[in-house]
Write a protein that holds these residues in place. Structure first.
Motif, PDB file in Angstrom:
ATOM      1  N   PRO A 307       0.836  -1.218   0.000  1.00  0.00           N
ATOM      2  CA  PRO A 307       0.000   0.000   0.000  1.00  0.00           C
ATOM      3  C   PRO A 307       0.863   1.258   0.000  1.00  0.00           C
ATOM      4  O   PRO A 307       2.029   1.255   0.395  1.00  0.00           O
ATOM      5  N   TYR A 308       0.235   2.345  -0.454  1.00  0.00           N
ATOM      6  CA  TYR A 308       0.893   3.640  -0.415  1.00  0.00           C
ATOM      7  C   TYR A 308       0.919   4.156   1.028  1.00  0.00           C
ATOM      8  O   TYR A 308       0.203   3.666   1.906  1.00  0.00           O
ATOM      9  N   CYS A 310      -0.142   6.409   3.945  1.00  0.00           N
ATOM     10  CA  CYS A 310      -1.428   7.034   4.254  1.00  0.00           C
ATOM     11  C   CYS A 310      -1.230   8.539   4.428  1.00  0.00           C
ATOM     12  O   CYS A 310      -0.382   8.984   5.199  1.00  0.00           O
ATOM     13  N   GLU A 328      -3.163   8.038  -4.659  1.00  0.00           N
ATOM     14  CA  GLU A 328      -2.719   7.125  -3.611  1.00  0.00           C
ATOM     15  C   GLU A 328      -3.694   7.016  -2.448  1.00  0.00           C
ATOM     16  O   GLU A 328      -3.560   6.094  -1.634  1.00  0.00           O
ATOM     17  N   ASN A 329      -4.645   7.960  -2.330  1.00  0.00           N
ATOM     18  CA  ASN A 329      -5.535   7.977  -1.170  1.00  0.00           C
ATOM     19  C   ASN A 329      -7.001   7.950  -1.558  1.00  0.00           C
ATOM     20  O   ASN A 329      -7.842   8.605  -0.936  1.00  0.00           O
ATOM     21  N   GLY A 330      -7.313   7.209  -2.601  1.00  0.00           N
ATOM     22  CA  GLY A 330      -8.705   6.955  -2.948  1.00  0.00           C
ATOM     23  C   GLY A 330      -9.447   8.153  -3.509  1.00  0.00           C
ATOM     24  O   GLY A 330     -10.679   8.214  -3.405  1.00  0.00           O
ATOM     25  N   TYR A 446     -11.959   5.083   5.163  1.00  0.00           N
ATOM     26  CA  TYR A 446     -10.677   5.297   4.490  1.00  0.00           C
ATOM     27  C   TYR A 446     -10.376   4.130   3.560  1.00  0.00           C
ATOM     28  O   TYR A 446     -10.485   2.951   3.930  1.00  0.00           O
ATOM     29  N   SER A 447      -9.984   4.440   2.349  1.00  0.00           N
ATOM     30  CA  SER A 447      -9.620   3.441   1.352  1.00  0.00           C
ATOM     31  C   SER A 447      -8.686   4.089   0.345  1.00  0.00           C
ATOM     32  O   SER A 447      -8.788   5.293   0.067  1.00  0.00           O
ATOM     33  N   GLN A 448      -7.781   3.276  -0.202  1.00  0.00           N
ATOM     34  CA  GLN A 448      -6.881   3.760  -1.247  1.00  0.00           C
ATOM     35  C   GLN A 448      -7.351   3.340  -2.632  1.00  0.00           C
ATOM     36  O   GLN A 448      -6.625   3.537  -3.607  1.00  0.00           O
ATOM     37  N   CYS A 450      -9.543   4.018  -5.715  1.00  0.00           N
ATOM     38  CA  CYS A 450     -10.267   5.133  -6.335  1.00  0.00           C
ATOM     39  C   CYS A 450     -11.575   4.693  -6.987  1.00  0.00           C
ATOM     40  O   CYS A 450     -12.398   5.547  -7.331  1.00  0.00           O
TER      41      CYS A 450
END
Length: 631
Positions: A307-308, A310, A328-330, A446-448, A450
């Motif tokens: 994962p990237y 946060c 990177e952060n959805g 929270y989700s990465q 998109c």
């Protein structure tokens, strides 16, 4: 007489009391009539000859009415017996009498003009003195003063105690703290929720707050309170990622090398086998390539997802970096800052900024951006913000007509902190509820990814009725009083109330998607939005926030005057032309800035319909503003 209301002392000729202008016109007309009557009496032929009627034209010259009237007079009688010397003396005597009469009339006219001018100046000075007498009885209002009072808005019990504790800890106003807290709550939602009002109307659960506070108002302390749960969540996430990230990245690198080496080895074996003989057919070569691709894909499937890092919010970044963080952060990038760098240098920069990014980040629309490297597309982007900046930074944004026409400014919820109380020490567990609510929302939303599907929550039937009733109140009572530039903000107020209602709903429920948003929650949100209209009026009015920079320049240029001249200005006042020549500002801008200072009780204005305004400064003007130099 209220000192806080702007008063336009204009004089019209139709008013009940005669003015100096009407008196002068009346006297001038009387003088003209007197001169005309005297000239007709003394010199009957001084007027321009008029056209004769048909009856007069048919009579002999000696029988016309004018000739008969002249025959009865002896002043200009053409007597053949009069000698030439008598004619000459009569001519010179008449000419002298005429010159003396005209000179006396001109002298009387000049004296009358001087009298009228002095009478007008006396009237202006008396009016200014009367106005100053009333205004000097009240104190000067600080330029930052906007709110009439500071009352705690109606909120859920948990949120109510949190806002009260934050306000006491920082000395800031309740309403501003409540708005910023609700904005931080929607940052934690990460743009994953839509609020459904009716079948054809839904709002994106994102809000953009732009607040203003001068230096010394503990903005940094308040921003750190809002950022604390977000920082804690990011540290925990990145710590968990970093524990296995190094091993995962190393394994992925070896997996890639193995897949590449196996493919190269197989191709090399086929080629070396057929070096002495004939090469295989093209179909055989194509089959070999396809098998290599399949084997490589099978090996690459062993790679682990890394994962990237946060990143929930930023204070400042470049525009390309903002796109990278969105990927990177959805598709969501929050902002909680006490500086205007992110707003002015990244989002609204006329050269490098992308204004459409702000527009789409507020409405949740599809967004695509093409640069020299690659094309970036988002099904929706979210840019929830809480900015607390200096007043002059906010004034630059609200005075930018292009940004207003683009609809950018109407997206922000304005608020001005104009009072600051002494902070009160708060216990350690005062903000535990804020930590728990924000952390719970981040864990849920929270989700990465998109491409994650958005969620919806609806208003109850009674809540929908409250929204429509609020819209009617805004349309009837607020919009007519708002400047034209502020009408888009009024039009978006119902949608803003729905968004804030969802933030309040998140504080009332462990699961924010549990049930519908109630009418009570919608009513609380509408009351909060209603309280912001006073700040919006100050932000959009030409004599409000937009006049603040000009008012500061006027104050600073008057403070540079010698002490000997200050008493003369306080006693006799001054003309707005002198200020215009000193600060090189447009006349319209100066007049708006002077009205702004008059609203804050710093001076009195007399408008006599001339291009320049007459001013009388407050008796404590120099003492009050010398204590604090505005920048």
């Amino acid at each position: 007489m209220s000192s806080n209301s702007t008063k336009n002392l204009s004089i019209s000729e139709s008013s009940g009391r005669p003015t100096s202008r009407s008196i002068s016109e009346k006297r001038r007309m009387e003088d003209v009539e007197k001169i005309r009557e005297a000239m007709e009496k003394e010199f009957s032929g001084w007027l321009v000859p008029q056209e004769k009627s048909a009856t007069e034209a048919s009579l002999p010259p000696s029988k016309t009415p004018s000739a008969m009237a002249d025959s009865d007079q002896n002043f200009f009688q053409d007597d053949k017996n009069v000698s030439s010397s008598n004619k000459s003396s009569t001519y010179h005597e008449t000419r002298k009498r005429f010159v003396d009469f005209v000179s006396a009339a001109n002298r009387a006219h000049r004296e009358n003009s001087i009298f009228e001018r002095r009478h007008h100046d006396f009237y202006v000075r008396r009016s200014l003195d009367d106005e100053r007498w009333y205004r000097d009885r009240d104190e000067i209002i600080p330029l930052e003063k906007v709110s009439q009072d500071d009352e705690m808005p109606e909120l859920p019990p948990t949120l109510h105690e949190l806002v009260k504790g934050m306000a006491h800890a920082t000395g800031l106003q309740y309403l501003g703290v409540a708005l910023a807290t609700l904005g931080a709550t929607l940052i934690a939602v990460r743009g994953r929720v839509w609020v459904r009002i009716n079948r054809n109307w839904r709002e994106f659960a994102v809000s953009m707050h732009l607040q203003s506070a001068p230096s010394g108002f503990r903005k940094t302390q308040f921003v750190e309170m809002l950022q604390r749960p977000f920082k804690t969540y990011m540290e925990q996430k990145n710590l968990a990622y970093s524990a296995s990230r190094k091993a995962d990245e190393e394994k992925n690198s070896i997996t890639t090398q193995v897949a590449t080496a196996l493919c190269k080895g197989r191709i090399k074996a086929v080629v070396s086998k057929n070096l002495e003989g004939s090469l295989p057919d093209l179909s055989e070569i194509d089959a070999i390539i396809n098998s290599c691709v399949e084997e490589r894909a099978n090996i690459m499937s062993l790679k682990r997802y890394v994962p990237y890092a946060c990143c929930l919010f930023v204070n400042k970044c470049s525009t390309p970096k903002a796109f990278e963080l969105l990927i990177e952060n959805g598709g969501c990038l929050g902002c909680i800052t006490d500086e205007a760098d992110m707003l002015t240098s990244t989002l609204l920069n006329p050269q490098h900024g992308i204004p459409s990014l702000v527009l789409h980040g507020h409405t949740g629309q599809y967004f695509s951006e093409q640069n020299c490297r690659k094309a970036m597309t988002f099904q929706q982007i979210a840019l929830p913000m809480v900015h607390i900046v200096q007043p002059h930074e906010m004034a630059l944004l609200y005075s930018n007509s292009r940004k207003i026409e683009q609809g950018l400014v109407a997206r922000f919820v304005p608020f001005f902190y104009d009072t600051s109380e002494d902070p009160v020490e708060i216990g350690e567990g005062a903000f535990d509820d804020y930590f728990s609510v924000i952390s719970g929302l981040l864990e849920k939303f929270y989700s990465q990814d998109c491409q994650v599907e958005p969620l919806e929550i609806c208003l109850s039937e009674q809540g929908e009725k409250v929204i429509y009733e609020f819209g009617e109140i805004v349309k009837r009572d607020i919009r007519p009083k708002m400047p034209v530039s502020g009408h888009p903000y009024c039009d978006k107020s119902c949608g803003l109330a729905a968004r804030l209602a969802f933030a309040i709903h998140a504080w009332n429920n462990v699961d924010p998607l549990d049930g519908n948003i109630t009418a009570e929650e919608v009513k609380q949100a509408c009351n909060i939005v209603y309280e912001t209209f006073h700040h919006a009026l100050h932000a959009y009015s030409p004599t409000g926030l937009r006049a603040y920079p000009g008012a500061v320049r006027i104050i600073n240029t008057l403070l540079n005057i010698n002490y000997e001249e200050r008493n003369h200005i306080i006693s006799h006042g001054l003309d707005s032309r002198r200020i215009e020549q000193r600060i090189k500002l447009s006349r319209e801008g100066i007049n708006d800035s002077l009205r702004f200072l008059e609203f804050h009780n710093a001076l009195s204005i007399y408008d006599d319909s001339s291009p320049n305004l007459k001013l009388h400064v407050h008796r404590d003007f120099f003492r009050f503003f010398s204590q604090k130099r505005y920048e």
